[in-house]
Design a protein around this motif. Structure first.
Motif, PDB file in Angstrom:
ATOM      1  N   LEU A  30      40.790   6.518  -7.084  1.00 29.83           N
ATOM      2  CA  LEU A  30      41.526   5.969  -8.218  1.00 29.83           C
ATOM      3  C   LEU A  30      43.029   6.033  -7.976  1.00 29.83           C
ATOM      4  CD1 LEU A  30      40.793   6.662 -11.972  1.00 29.83           C
ATOM      5  CD2 LEU A  30      43.121   6.781 -11.114  1.00 29.83           C
ATOM      6  N   VAL A  31      43.499   7.153  -7.449  1.00 28.55           N
ATOM      7  CA  VAL A  31      44.933   7.287  -7.163  1.00 28.55           C
ATOM      8  C   VAL A  31      45.384   6.182  -6.223  1.00 28.55           C
ATOM      9  CG1 VAL A  31      46.699   8.733  -6.106  1.00 28.55           C
ATOM     10  CG2 VAL A  31      44.971   9.776  -7.583  1.00 28.55           C
ATOM     11  N   LYS A  32      44.590   5.943  -5.177  1.00 29.68           N
ATOM     12  CA  LYS A  32      44.958   4.897  -4.222  1.00 29.68           C
ATOM     13  C   LYS A  32      44.841   3.507  -4.835  1.00 29.68           C
ATOM     14  CE  LYS A  32      42.096   6.727  -1.214  1.00 29.68           C
ATOM     15  NZ  LYS A  32      41.323   7.001   0.019  1.00 29.68           N
ATOM     16  N   ASP A  33      43.870   3.329  -5.737  1.00 30.83           N
ATOM     17  CA  ASP A  33      43.664   2.015  -6.357  1.00 30.83           C
ATOM     18  C   ASP A  33      44.774   1.635  -7.329  1.00 30.83           C
ATOM     19  OD1 ASP A  33      41.360   1.584  -4.945  1.00 30.83           O
ATOM     20  OD2 ASP A  33      40.010   2.209  -6.552  1.00 30.83           O
ATOM     21  N   THR A  34      45.579   2.608  -7.754  1.00 31.75           N
ATOM     22  CA  THR A  34      46.677   2.265  -8.660  1.00 31.75           C
ATOM     23  C   THR A  34      47.645   1.290  -8.003  1.00 31.75           C
ATOM     24  OG1 THR A  34      47.945   4.208  -7.916  1.00 31.75           O
ATOM     25  CG2 THR A  34      46.598   4.463  -9.913  1.00 31.75           C
ATOM     26  N   SER A  35      47.631   1.240  -6.664  1.00 28.97           N
ATOM     27  CA  SER A  35      48.521   0.311  -5.966  1.00 28.97           C
ATOM     28  C   SER A  35      48.181  -1.143  -6.278  1.00 28.97           C
ATOM     29  CB  SER A  35      48.449   0.547  -4.454  1.00 28.97           C
ATOM     30  OG  SER A  35      47.142   0.328  -3.968  1.00 28.97           O
ATOM     31  N   LEU A  36      46.944  -1.399  -6.706  1.00 31.51           N
ATOM     32  CA  LEU A  36      46.551  -2.762  -7.052  1.00 31.51           C
ATOM     33  C   LEU A  36      47.291  -3.272  -8.282  1.00 31.51           C
ATOM     34  CD1 LEU A  36      42.677  -2.559  -6.512  1.00 31.51           C
ATOM     35  CD2 LEU A  36      44.355  -3.677  -5.041  1.00 31.51           C
ATOM     36  N   ALA A  37      47.769  -2.337  -9.110  1.00 31.06           N
ATOM     37  CA  ALA A  37      48.473  -2.737 -10.327  1.00 31.06           C
ATOM     38  C   ALA A  37      49.831  -3.349 -10.032  1.00 31.06           C
ATOM     39  CB  ALA A  37      48.627  -1.543 -11.268  1.00 31.06           C
ATOM     40  N   THR A  38      50.241  -3.310  -8.777  1.00 32.29           N
ATOM     41  CA  THR A  38      51.498  -3.972  -8.419  1.00 32.29           C
ATOM     42  C   THR A  38      51.409  -5.476  -8.650  1.00 32.29           C
ATOM     43  OG1 THR A  38      53.192  -4.110  -6.702  1.00 32.29           O
ATOM     44  CG2 THR A  38      50.916  -4.380  -5.990  1.00 32.29           C
ATOM     45  N   ILE A  39      50.177  -6.007  -8.695  1.00 26.06           N
ATOM     46  CA  ILE A  39      49.978  -7.436  -8.901  1.00 26.06           C
ATOM     47  C   ILE A  39      50.424  -7.877 -10.295  1.00 26.06           C
ATOM     48  CG2 ILE A  39      47.630  -7.390  -9.838  1.00 26.06           C
ATOM     49  CD1 ILE A  39      48.893  -9.767  -7.088  1.00 26.06           C
ATOM     50  N   ILE A  40      50.456  -6.930 -11.256  1.00 17.67           N
ATOM     51  CA  ILE A  40      50.954  -7.258 -12.606  1.00 17.67           C
ATOM     52  C   ILE A  40      52.330  -6.626 -12.818  1.00 17.67           C
ATOM     53  CG2 ILE A  40      48.685  -7.631 -13.643  1.00 17.67           C
ATOM     54  CD1 ILE A  40      48.825  -4.790 -14.802  1.00 17.67           C
ATOM     55  N   THR A  41      52.992  -6.336 -11.721  1.00 18.66           N
ATOM     56  CA  THR A  41      54.361  -5.795 -11.675  1.00 18.66           C
ATOM     57  C   THR A  41      54.501  -4.443 -12.362  1.00 18.66           C
ATOM     58  OG1 THR A  41      55.162  -6.953 -13.684  1.00 18.66           O
ATOM     59  CG2 THR A  41      55.326  -8.133 -11.579  1.00 18.66           C
ATOM     60  N   LEU A  42      53.462  -3.638 -12.322  1.00 21.50           N
ATOM     61  CA  LEU A  42      53.609  -2.253 -12.778  1.00 21.50           C
ATOM     62  C   LEU A  42      54.548  -1.541 -11.807  1.00 21.50           C
ATOM     63  CD1 LEU A  42      52.559   0.072 -14.707  1.00 21.50           C
ATOM     64  CD2 LEU A  42      50.995   0.649 -12.845  1.00 21.50           C
ATOM     65  N   PRO A  43      55.606  -0.898 -12.304  1.00 20.83           N
ATOM     66  CA  PRO A  43      56.591  -0.278 -11.406  1.00 20.83           C
ATOM     67  C   PRO A  43      56.106   1.035 -10.800  1.00 20.83           C
ATOM     68  CG  PRO A  43      57.208   0.129 -13.670  1.00 20.83           C
ATOM     69  CD  PRO A  43      56.015  -0.799 -13.717  1.00 20.83           C
ATOM     70  N   GLU A  44      54.949   0.964 -10.116  1.00 14.26           N
ATOM     71  CA  GLU A  44      54.423   2.180  -9.481  1.00 14.26           C
ATOM     72  C   GLU A  44      54.947   2.269  -8.047  1.00 14.26           C
ATOM     73  OE1 GLU A  44      51.690   1.435  -6.977  1.00 14.26           O
ATOM     74  OE2 GLU A  44      52.705  -0.442  -7.360  1.00 14.26           O
ATOM     75  N   LEU A  45      54.401   3.175  -7.272  1.00 13.80           N
ATOM     76  CA  LEU A  45      54.939   3.490  -5.955  1.00 13.80           C
ATOM     77  C   LEU A  45      54.993   2.272  -5.023  1.00 13.80           C
ATOM     78  CD1 LEU A  45      55.961   5.498  -3.875  1.00 13.80           C
ATOM     79  CD2 LEU A  45      53.582   6.159  -3.435  1.00 13.80           C
ATOM     80  N   THR A  46      53.879   1.567  -4.897  1.00 11.93           N
ATOM     81  CA  THR A  46      53.834   0.410  -3.994  1.00 11.93           C
ATOM     82  C   THR A  46      54.789  -0.686  -4.438  1.00 11.93           C
ATOM     83  OG1 THR A  46      51.509   0.885  -3.474  1.00 11.93           O
ATOM     84  CG2 THR A  46      52.315  -1.318  -2.951  1.00 11.93           C
ATOM     85  N   HIS A  47      54.839  -0.923  -5.740  1.00  9.46           N
ATOM     86  CA  HIS A  47      55.737  -1.953  -6.287  1.00  9.46           C
ATOM     87  C   HIS A  47      57.192  -1.635  -5.957  1.00  9.46           C
ATOM     88  CE1 HIS A  47      58.357  -3.537  -9.530  1.00  9.46           C
ATOM     89  NE2 HIS A  47      57.604  -4.612  -9.432  1.00  9.46           N
ATOM     90  N   ASN A  48      57.591  -0.395  -6.173  1.00 15.04           N
ATOM     91  CA  ASN A  48      58.982  -0.015  -5.909  1.00 15.04           C
ATOM     92  C   ASN A  48      59.313  -0.068  -4.420  1.00 15.04           C
ATOM     93  OD1 ASN A  48      59.093   0.356  -8.625  1.00 15.04           O
ATOM     94  ND2 ASN A  48      59.725   2.496  -8.563  1.00 15.04           N
ATOM     95  N   ALA A  49      58.356   0.307  -3.587  1.00 18.42           N
ATOM     96  CA  ALA A  49      58.579   0.221  -2.141  1.00 18.42           C
ATOM     97  C   ALA A  49      58.760  -1.239  -1.712  1.00 18.42           C
ATOM     98  CB  ALA A  49      57.412   0.851  -1.389  1.00 18.42           C
ATOM     99  N   ARG A  50      57.987  -2.128  -2.312  1.00 15.77           N
ATOM    100  CA  ARG A  50      58.112  -3.555  -1.980  1.00 15.77           C
ATOM    101  C   ARG A  50      59.491  -4.084  -2.364  1.00 15.77           C
ATOM    102  NH1 ARG A  50      53.266  -6.899  -4.416  1.00 15.77           N
ATOM    103  NH2 ARG A  50      54.488  -8.574  -3.421  1.00 15.77           N
ATOM    104  N   ILE A  51      60.014  -3.615  -3.468  1.00 18.76           N
ATOM    105  CA  ILE A  51      61.350  -4.049  -3.874  1.00 18.76           C
ATOM    106  C   ILE A  51      62.390  -3.614  -2.838  1.00 18.76           C
ATOM    107  CG2 ILE A  51      63.194  -3.671  -5.566  1.00 18.76           C
ATOM    108  CD1 ILE A  51      61.080  -3.610  -7.734  1.00 18.76           C
ATOM    109  N   ILE A  52      62.255  -2.364  -2.362  1.00 15.50           N
ATOM    110  CA  ILE A  52      63.227  -1.840  -1.388  1.00 15.50           C
ATOM    111  C   ILE A  52      63.173  -2.618  -0.086  1.00 15.50           C
ATOM    112  CG2 ILE A  52      63.875   0.158   0.002  1.00 15.50           C
ATOM    113  CD1 ILE A  52      62.890   1.933  -2.302  1.00 15.50           C
ATOM    114  N   TYR A  53      61.968  -2.763   0.493  1.00 14.64           N
ATOM    115  CA  TYR A  53      61.925  -3.456   1.784  1.00 14.64           C
ATOM    116  C   TYR A  53      62.015  -4.974   1.632  1.00 14.64           C
ATOM    117  CZ  TYR A  53      56.759  -4.187   1.394  1.00 14.64           C
ATOM    118  OH  TYR A  53      55.491  -4.550   1.009  1.00 14.64           O
TER     119      TYR A  53
END
Length: 216
Positions: free
Chosen positions: A156-179
């Motif tokens: 579940l913790v790893k699956d939270t990264s899927l929420a980046t598709i709805i622009t949830l500002p979680e870890l993966t989303h923020n990393a994508r903004i930086i790079y």
């Protein structure tokens, strides 16, 4: 690739802000899905006429749907029928729905793994059906249920990264903004994301081993 710039305090703080959102979504989803999954799993174990079969069908349907589809449903489809959630609660709702179905199957399997003789022994001592389940069946079932339950929480913790598709500002989303702003930061960001996810998941794995040992 300048690691000093990639790992500046501004970027690290932005990633940690995303990690906090990731943990908030994960913790709330874990709490809600465990409660709902336990209830659903228990109902299925009890073989209540019609209800257990109906829940079994619903659980099987949800378990065979992609989590991404459920996230889309909670965020895009529910508002069409008047049910509106924020991005954060859409993610929590989707994770809870999916994980509840997965956990209910784990819990039902754990309860069914306890020999039938234990139920008969409990009833013969004067316990009611529910008392036997609570005091005899569940404690024994926890030994086999705990490792897969914690493993599901790690997923579940790893699956939270899927929420980046709805622009949830979680870890993966923020990393994508930086790079996305500095393409030379792609590798450093992936390394840092991997490290942060590993820390959280490793901690849950260690907790799983301790819990498993405590129930032996």
């Amino acid at each position: 690739m300048n690691l000093a710039e990639a790992y500046s305090w501004v970027n690290i703080r932005f990633l940690l802000d995303g990690l906090l959102i990731t943990l908030e979504v994960a913790v709330l989803s874990i709490i809600f899905s465990f409660i709902i999954g336990a209830v659903l799993g228990l109902i299925r174990y009890m073989n209540i006429p019609f209800l257990s079969k109906f829940i079994g069908i619903v659980v099987d349907v949800v378990r065979n749907l992609p989590l991404l589809l459920i996230i889309f449903f909670t965020y895009f489809a529910l508002p069409q029928i008047g049910i509106r959630f924020s991005i954060f609660w859409s993610a929590v709702s989707a994770m809870t729905i999916f994980e509840s179905a997965m956990l209910s199957e784990i819990i039902r399997g754990g309860l069914n793994a306890v020999p039938n003789g234990q139920m008969e022994a409990g009833r013969s001592t004067g316990f009611t059906y529910m008392q036997t389940i609570w005091y005899i069946i569940i404690p024994q079932a926890l030994r086999s249920m705990m490792p897969p339950i914690v493993s599901q929480f790690v997923s579940l913790v790893k699956d939270t990264s899927l929420a980046t598709i709805i622009t949830l500002p979680e870890l993966t989303h923020n990393a994508r903004i930086i790079y996305g702003q500095h393409t030379s930061y792609v590798i450093p960001m992936f390394i840092m994301m991997g490290f942060l996810y590993w820390v959280v998941c490793y901690a849950l794995s260690k907790l799983s081993k301790r819990l498993e040992a405590s129930y032996r």
